[in-house]
Design a protein around this motif. Structure first.
Motif, PDB file in Angstrom:
ATOM      1  N   ARG A   1       0.824  -0.987  -0.112  1.00  0.00           N
ATOM      2  CA  ARG A   1      -0.123   0.084   0.107  1.00  0.00           C
ATOM      3  C   ARG A   1       0.860   1.418   0.108  1.00  0.00           C
ATOM      4  N   SER A   2       1.880   1.158  -0.746  1.00  0.00           N
ATOM      5  CA  SER A   2       2.883   2.241  -0.847  1.00  0.00           C
ATOM      6  C   SER A   2       2.389   3.233  -2.065  1.00  0.00           C
ATOM      7  N   ALA A   3       2.815   4.427  -1.854  1.00  0.00           N
ATOM      8  CA  ALA A   3       2.794   5.353  -2.942  1.00  0.00           C
ATOM      9  C   ALA A   3       3.787   6.229  -3.465  1.00  0.00           C
ATOM     10  N   SER A   4       4.100   6.213  -4.848  1.00  0.00           N
ATOM     11  CA  SER A   4       5.289   7.037  -5.254  1.00  0.00           C
ATOM     12  C   SER A   4       4.685   8.024  -6.317  1.00  0.00           C
ATOM     13  N   MET A   5       5.172   9.475  -5.986  1.00  0.00           N
ATOM     14  CA  MET A   5       4.646  10.342  -6.887  1.00  0.00           C
ATOM     15  C   MET A   5       5.658  11.210  -7.385  1.00  0.00           C
ATOM     16  N   ALA A   6       5.607  11.701  -8.872  1.00  0.00           N
ATOM     17  CA  ALA A   6       6.757  12.575  -9.343  1.00  0.00           C
ATOM     18  C   ALA A   6       5.995  13.615 -10.021  1.00  0.00           C
ATOM     19  N   ASN A   7       6.344  15.115  -9.896  1.00  0.00           N
ATOM     20  CA  ASN A   7       5.843  15.895 -10.510  1.00  0.00           C
ATOM     21  C   ASN A   7       7.044  16.808 -10.884  1.00  0.00           C
TER      22      ASN A   7
END
Length: 126
Positions: free
Chosen positions: A41-47
């Motif tokens: 249930r991890s999250a990775s976000m790149a912007n």
């Protein structure tokens, strides 16, 4: 960062962020930045323009995690049992398309890099 419910964030061009552990979150902001998360249930976000977001796993169990890349010409990948979210932006940075899919659905292969094309469709990238 390492440990359950850990969080990592990096800001600036070519920055990198990584978080390992269940329910961990990783975020990277800036052109050519990279974000990676490992764990259930991890999250990775790149912007940022040409940024990457990925979920990694050394196990064969579903992680129910999400890799999201919101910048122009960005890419994302994730293992089976996870999902990817991608945007297509025009050369002015305007949001044109956004698309999400679970890995295994819609032809999305596990651990393969994807981007969104000008038609709002997933395409494999190197």
């Amino acid at each position: 960062t390492t440990g359950d419910s850990s969080a990592s964030s990096a800001t600036g061009d070519s920055s990198a962020s990584s978080a390992t552990g269940d329910r961990s979150a990783s975020s990277a902001t800036g052109d050519s930045s990279a974000s990676s998360a490992t764990g259930y249930r991890s999250a990775s976000m790149a912007n940022g323009w040409s940024s990457t977001s990925e979920i990694t796993s050394n196990e064969d169990k579903p992680l129910h995690a999400v890799a999201a890349a919101f910048g122009g010409e960005s890419r994302a990948r994730a293992p089976e049992g996870s999902a990817i979210v991608l945007c297509y932006r025009n050369n002015k940075g305007h949001l044109i398309h956004i698309l999400a899919s679970k890995v295994g659905d819609n032809g999305i292969k596990p651990n393969v890099w994807y981007s969104l094309d000008e038609n709002g469709e997933f395409v494999e990238v190197n």
